[in-house]
Write a protein that holds these residues in place. Structure first.
Motif, mmCIF file in Angstrom:
data_model
loop_
_atom_site.group_PDB
_atom_site.id
_atom_site.type_symbol
_atom_site.label_atom_id
_atom_site.label_comp_id
_atom_site.label_asym_id
_atom_site.label_seq_id
_atom_site.Cartn_x
_atom_site.Cartn_y
_atom_site.Cartn_z
ATOM 1 N N LEU A 251 0.825 -1.207 0.000
ATOM 2 C CA LEU A 251 0.000 0.000 0.000
ATOM 3 C C LEU A 251 0.862 1.262 0.000
ATOM 4 O O LEU A 251 0.501 2.253 -0.642
ATOM 5 C CB LEU A 251 -0.932 -0.021 1.218
ATOM 6 C CG LEU A 251 -1.909 1.150 1.354
ATOM 7 C CD1 LEU A 251 -2.803 1.267 0.118
ATOM 8 C CD2 LEU A 251 -2.751 0.995 2.624
ATOM 9 N N ALA A 252 1.989 1.234 0.703
ATOM 10 C CA ALA A 252 2.884 2.398 0.705
ATOM 11 C C ALA A 252 3.388 2.700 -0.696
ATOM 12 O O ALA A 252 3.470 3.867 -1.107
ATOM 13 C CB ALA A 252 4.054 2.156 1.658
ATOM 14 N N ASP A 253 3.716 1.648 -1.460
ATOM 15 C CA ASP A 253 4.151 1.845 -2.849
ATOM 16 C C ASP A 253 3.028 2.442 -3.688
ATOM 17 O O ASP A 253 3.251 3.344 -4.510
ATOM 18 C CB ASP A 253 4.580 0.513 -3.467
ATOM 19 C CG ASP A 253 5.879 -0.026 -2.892
ATOM 20 O OD1 ASP A 253 6.669 0.765 -2.336
ATOM 21 O OD2 ASP A 253 6.104 -1.246 -3.013
ATOM 22 N N ALA A 254 1.805 1.940 -3.495
ATOM 23 C CA ALA A 254 0.662 2.463 -4.250
ATOM 24 C C ALA A 254 0.448 3.936 -3.943
ATOM 25 O O ALA A 254 0.172 4.746 -4.844
ATOM 26 C CB ALA A 254 -0.594 1.656 -3.919
ATOM 27 N N LYS A 255 0.593 4.303 -2.673
ATOM 28 C CA LYS A 255 0.436 5.711 -2.294
ATOM 29 C C LYS A 255 1.491 6.581 -2.971
ATOM 30 O O LYS A 255 1.197 7.709 -3.400
ATOM 31 C CB LYS A 255 0.504 5.846 -0.779
ATOM 32 C CG LYS A 255 -0.708 5.278 -0.051
ATOM 33 C CD LYS A 255 -0.583 5.435 1.462
ATOM 34 C CE LYS A 255 -1.825 4.917 2.172
ATOM 35 N NZ LYS A 255 -1.715 5.038 3.650
#
Length: 372
Positions: A251-255
């Motif tokens: 999720l951090a990468d997606a953000k």
């Protein structure tokens, strides 16, 4: 219900000769994966699969088996497998990364939870947002021109309307391959390309300029993992849409992708994301920010492919109608490890209507194909 055992089985399954993959990440001729079984005191079992490739996530079949056997299992024995959030918290607290190993355990727990409830996993995720029959694109390796031409003719005859061509190697060879595929498939079908992080921004932009006349609809992961600015630079410079894949594991990468305006669509799947729950979280966050998602692949067997199907069926923002995904891994392999293989006809894969993941592992076949 409590987990009483987690048993691991390293397997070695060759790919069919005509399906063997070549990309910027190298060759994939045989799959050395980890299959596992989560057992409970209620007699309900769940199956999982870690589709590991060292050059992709850094995991191997042996590292996955080791962390499952030595780290995760001792902490999970006695835990309720239906407490999926709790299972994920335990694994995330003790280990960074190890996405595919975590995913194998988590999908097995979803399998158990669905069987206990008498429902397919997609029902537990909120219900079906689309049909159990999912139309896919075909991912073509970085083949020679002769092989690319022959394969394109076969795919068109089989009913594929979207073909993805692997690039990210030598630009001259890649441009020639894309030209051959476009000329062979004709002007009306959709053509996408995937560099698997094989180029820097300048090379990707220059190559795309040379391919402009071939009507490429989408460019998947042109630039290296971790360089969100480079991906955004390519997106600003070219006409085709950009799909983020290798750069987006969690999720951090997606953000970061969304914050940097680096992509038009994000490619997700449970193995890469560390589990079905985490895939769903990325898809839902992306929906909140107007970014569609699609489903990627690491050439899974039937177990992980079933987990992927449930994710697609349950998530409205898994926009496979506009951005067809890859869930054809079982068709690439010479044998199946389940008694009821997922039905694959041309570009369409169909998930059975059954509780849990919907597949029944043939443990005899698993044990007869060890990775040693």
């Amino acid at each position: 219900m409590k987990i009483t055992a987690i048993k691991t089985f390293p397997v070695r399954i060759p790919l069919k000769p005509e399906r063997r993959m070549i990309s910027a990440l190298g060759k994939h001729d045989v799959s050395e994966y980890l299959v596992l079984r989560v057992e409970t005191d209620a007699g309900i079992e769940g199956a999982g699969e870690a589709t590991v490739i060292s050059r992709w996530s850094g995991e191997t079949v042996w590292s996955a088996q080791s962390i499952v056997d030595r780290i995760f299992t001792p902490l999970l024995l006695g835990h309720d497998p239906c407490d999926i959030d709790g299972v994920n918290q335990i694994m995330d607290k003790i280990a960074q990364g190890n996405w595919f190993a975590k995913s194998a355990i988590e999908m097995a727990c979803w399998d158990i939870k669905g069987k206990e409830a008498g429902k397919p996993v997609y029902d537990l995720l909120g219900g079906a947002a689309r049909s159990r029959s999912i139309k896919c694109r075909f991912s073509m390796g970085a083949y020679s021109l002769e092989r690319a031409e022959r394969r394109t003719k076969e795919l068109v005859a089989a009913g594929f309307t979207t073909i993805k061509v692997k690039v990210g190697t030598d630009p001259d060879d890649d441009v020639a391959r894309v030209k051959m595929v476009r000329e062979t498939m004709g002007p009306d079908l959709e053509l996408t390309i995937d560099a698997n992080a094989g180029w820097d921004a300048a090379t990707a932009i220059a190559a795309m300029e040379r391919m402009e006349e071939y009507n490429v609809a989408l460019f998947e992961q042109p630039t290296p993992r971790g360089d969100f600015a480079a991906l955004a630079e390519v997106r600003r410079a070219i006409k085709p849409e950009i799909m983020a894949d290798d750069i987006c594991f969690d999720l951090a990468d997606a953000k970061e992708c969304i914050r940097n305006e680096a992509c038009d669509v994000i490619n997700v799947y449970p193995g890469k994301n560390g589990g079905i729950s985490k895939t769903v979280a990325i898809v839902e966050y992306s929906a909140e920010h107007g970014i569609p998602c699609s489903i990627g692949s690491n050439l899974e067997l039937d177990i992980a492919s079933a987990a992927m199907c449930h994710s697609v069926i349950a998530c409205p923002n898994m926009n496979i109608e506009q951005y067809p995904g890859d869930i054809l891994g079982p068709e690439y392999h010479e044998i199946s490890v389940v008694k009821n293989p997922l039905q694959i006809e041309g570009p369409v894969i169909t998930l059975p209507e059954a509780p849990g993941l919907g597949i029944e592992v043939d443990w005899g076949v698993v044990e007869a194909n060890p990775c040693s």
